[in-house]
Design a protein around this motif. Sequence first.
Motif, PDB file in Angstrom:
ATOM      1  N   GLY A 387      26.779  -4.911 -69.107  1.00 52.11           N
ATOM      2  CA  GLY A 387      25.373  -4.402 -69.507  1.00 52.11           C
ATOM      3  C   GLY A 387      25.139  -4.314 -71.135  1.00 52.11           C
ATOM      4  N   ARG A 388      23.716  -4.675 -71.314  1.00 56.72           N
ATOM      5  CA  ARG A 388      23.637  -4.708 -72.922  1.00 56.72           C
ATOM      6  C   ARG A 388      21.931  -4.906 -73.034  1.00 56.72           C
ATOM      7  NH1 ARG A 388      27.125  -9.682 -74.157  1.00 56.72           N
ATOM      8  NH2 ARG A 388      28.115  -8.849 -72.636  1.00 56.72           N
ATOM      9  N   GLY A 389      21.660  -4.653 -74.261  1.00 53.92           N
ATOM     10  CA  GLY A 389      20.240  -5.030 -74.534  1.00 53.92           C
ATOM     11  C   GLY A 389      20.523  -5.346 -76.050  1.00 53.92           C
ATOM     12  N   SER A 390      19.172  -6.028 -76.774  1.00 55.61           N
ATOM     13  CA  SER A 390      18.950  -6.394 -77.973  1.00 55.61           C
ATOM     14  C   SER A 390      20.226  -7.683 -78.039  1.00 55.61           C
ATOM     15  CB  SER A 390      19.355  -5.508 -78.975  1.00 55.61           C
ATOM     16  OG  SER A 390      18.721  -4.542 -78.914  1.00 55.61           O
ATOM     17  N   HIS A 391      20.378  -8.608 -77.152  1.00 58.90           N
ATOM     18  CA  HIS A 391      20.964  -9.541 -76.838  1.00 58.90           C
ATOM     19  C   HIS A 391      20.161 -10.977 -77.343  1.00 58.90           C
ATOM     20  CE1 HIS A 391      19.712  -8.309 -72.898  1.00 58.90           C
ATOM     21  NE2 HIS A 391      19.902  -9.720 -72.698  1.00 58.90           N
ATOM     22  N   THR A 392      20.581 -11.974 -76.855  1.00 59.78           N
ATOM     23  CA  THR A 392      19.658 -13.370 -76.666  1.00 59.78           C
ATOM     24  C   THR A 392      20.051 -14.169 -75.518  1.00 59.78           C
ATOM     25  OG1 THR A 392      21.448 -14.372 -78.007  1.00 59.78           O
ATOM     26  CG2 THR A 392      19.322 -13.511 -79.277  1.00 59.78           C
ATOM     27  N   ALA A 393      19.160 -14.902 -75.048  1.00 55.87           N
ATOM     28  CA  ALA A 393      19.422 -15.715 -73.776  1.00 55.87           C
ATOM     29  C   ALA A 393      18.686 -17.036 -74.424  1.00 55.87           C
ATOM     30  CB  ALA A 393      18.616 -15.038 -72.636  1.00 55.87           C
ATOM     31  N   VAL A 394      19.054 -18.292 -73.540  1.00 61.20           N
ATOM     32  CA  VAL A 394      18.562 -19.451 -73.922  1.00 61.20           C
ATOM     33  C   VAL A 394      18.919 -20.225 -72.593  1.00 61.20           C
ATOM     34  CG1 VAL A 394      19.177 -19.797 -76.387  1.00 61.20           C
ATOM     35  CG2 VAL A 394      20.815 -20.809 -74.687  1.00 61.20           C
ATOM     36  N   ILE A 401      22.035 -18.926 -70.730  1.00 61.38           N
ATOM     37  CA  ILE A 401      23.276 -18.372 -71.597  1.00 61.38           C
ATOM     38  C   ILE A 401      22.984 -17.295 -72.363  1.00 61.38           C
ATOM     39  CG2 ILE A 401      25.015 -18.707 -73.397  1.00 61.38           C
ATOM     40  CD1 ILE A 401      24.743 -21.905 -72.682  1.00 61.38           C
ATOM     41  N   ILE A 402      23.450 -16.265 -72.047  1.00 60.52           N
ATOM     42  CA  ILE A 402      23.315 -14.726 -72.657  1.00 60.52           C
ATOM     43  C   ILE A 402      24.467 -14.334 -73.650  1.00 60.52           C
ATOM     44  CG2 ILE A 402      21.704 -13.715 -70.681  1.00 60.52           C
ATOM     45  CD1 ILE A 402      24.738 -11.956 -71.487  1.00 60.52           C
ATOM     46  N   TRP A 403      24.130 -13.938 -74.823  1.00 62.23           N
ATOM     47  CA  TRP A 403      25.324 -13.554 -75.510  1.00 62.23           C
ATOM     48  C   TRP A 403      25.025 -12.418 -76.570  1.00 62.23           C
ATOM     49  CZ3 TRP A 403      26.487 -13.304 -80.784  1.00 62.23           C
ATOM     50  CH2 TRP A 403      27.964 -13.361 -81.201  1.00 62.23           C
ATOM     51  N   GLY A 404      26.126 -11.739 -77.038  1.00 62.30           N
ATOM     52  CA  GLY A 404      25.945 -10.674 -77.884  1.00 62.30           C
ATOM     53  C   GLY A 404      25.056  -9.290 -77.418  1.00 62.30           C
ATOM     54  N   GLY A 405      24.691  -8.737 -78.109  1.00 64.33           N
ATOM     55  CA  GLY A 405      23.851  -7.362 -78.086  1.00 64.33           C
ATOM     56  C   GLY A 405      24.522  -6.301 -78.066  1.00 64.33           C
TER      57      GLY A 405
END
Length: 649
Positions: A387-394, A401-405
């Motif tokens: 789980g995460r927030g403040s990530h990115t998705a394309v 693809i979600i990454w980081g956060g």
Amino acid sequence: MFMKKKTIAQLRHRVASTRRISVPAPARRSRLLRRAYSAEAAAKAGSSCEGWIGEGGFFRPRALLTLFVCSVAACSMLSGALLAFFRTEAPTKGSHSAGAGLTFADRVAYQRAIEEVYWRHRIWPKERPDPKPSLDAVMSQAQLEKKVTDYLRNSQALEDYGQQPIRAEQLQAEMDRMAQHTKQPKVLRELFEVLGNDPFVIAECLARPLLAECLVTDFHVRGQRSYGELKWRARSSRASAEYQILNGMAVTGASYTLPTISDGAACSDDTWTATSTTNAPSNRPGHTAVWTGSEMIVWGGYNLRAPTQIYGSTLNTGGRYIPSTDSWTATSTTNAPDARGGHTAVWTGSEMIVWGGYLPGVTNTGGKYNPGTDSWTATSTTNAPDGRGSHTAVWTGSEMIIWGGFGGKNLNTGGRYNPTVDSWTATSITNAPDARSDHTAVWAGSDMIVWGGHDDNFFLFDTGGRYHPSINSWISTSTINVPLGRTRHTAAWTGSEMIVWGGLAVTGFPTNTGGRFNPTTNSWTATTLTNAPSARQIHTAVWTGSENVVWGGIEESLEYPITGGRYNPDTNGWIATSTTNAPSGRISHTALWTGSEMVVWGGDNGAQLNTGGRYCAQGGPTPTPNPTATPTPRVTPLQRPRPTPAPRP
């Protein structure tokens, strides 16, 4: 150098003063809907349907017409039957007697014709390897029937419980409003045409669903308990739509005039027009928005003014703005993901996928929303990223693809979600960029490019990476001539370059610098400062096909500018956006490109907003609209604290 704690607290927790209007309960609940307010009073009470309420506090006066639901006549739904209902030529702009009636099957057939128009205009991302399917492949007969049943239930409940049926004059007014205020006249003409240009059919099958939902929602605004009872009656009353269908309730004497649709000339370049607030979602920042080709869908976000929680609460509501009818329709909350903000959303061609965010507390859940059926399906959590927030998705064309956060700490992990098989595959961490959040990401056709952001110690990155899903590998982006490290900036993909601009820089101040990254040559080129917009962060940006349009945000002075700029990479030049009729300045809003206009909506500027604006930019060729919205970086305290919609859990 740091702002005083008191100032930050005021910015974070400032509550806009609101005036509550006390509405005395009527002696009989059945009279609630009769007690219509004047337009002014309705606006004060939060009504969203004042356009259908006349002067003097009552629905616009004409002879009361009995609510038409449908007749008992049967209608074959065999192939080709639909054509029997369509006229081969447009009728004259005169009355059409309601005596001819509409069966339930008629309504379903017309509903399918309406959905066919919307489906035809929905974006099928060019990255998708599969052809766009037919409407029948994405919407079943049962789902079409449910749409019709729902609006008939709403209509019948208004009559049964409120003893105030939707009247012919209200339906005529709604048709007139659509024709006058449409933002997509070509699409509205198509809708009228598939309904045979028959004003009676248009009133019953296009205007009635919108009006019924707005009036039922308005009932909710006036009293939660009454709204719940109304919806219960809509679902279970013996006088519900199905009961009336079987008993053949007919309307007599209704006649309508086909309105003239506005000329639909192209919008004037460098101009703003306000977005409608009628039936719009509640005020919010930290939400997401996607453009489908037929509508803008907003969802989630924060209610920072919730009185029982110091940092407010999160939302699982949303709305679909349909420019052709200039109307908002609420998204279903049935099976919707948990309320959240700081999440991401992408458009796949048939569904919006939302994932992650803060509940508060981080989550690795999500949902797929189908606007055609107004339904949600949960995304799998098996093998899902943490789980995460403040990530990115394309969106790649076949996967999200979600990454980081941020998930308790900053992350450099991610996952690829395949909605067709509802499965997750982890992204490699070999050679992955350093863990970070509040960065940006774009899809470049074959790889995802991430850049910027900050780590757990609030070190600002000028590094990034290119992720190739086909081989599950990372390559670093060059740091030669790279822009200043930053966070809360924007990034847009032009088709050949990624343009990053603005944000909070390593200097500790907002910046108005930027750079263009060419993945083919792995090189950076600075964007000019000449005529560039003022330095800012937490703004938005969209790519129009020829220009990168930036707008909004917050400056070092803590002012919320209504200014922006259009950057042309071919000339390396800036042109300011007009401020005439521009929306109020804001942060944590969303912006997307429709093919001819940039639409900004929501956000916060000390007061939560559900307003927005449409900015016309007719500078270059009309591109295929980007199927995903520019992510709005979520605010976190950095070296120089700034206003934030909500702190991390």
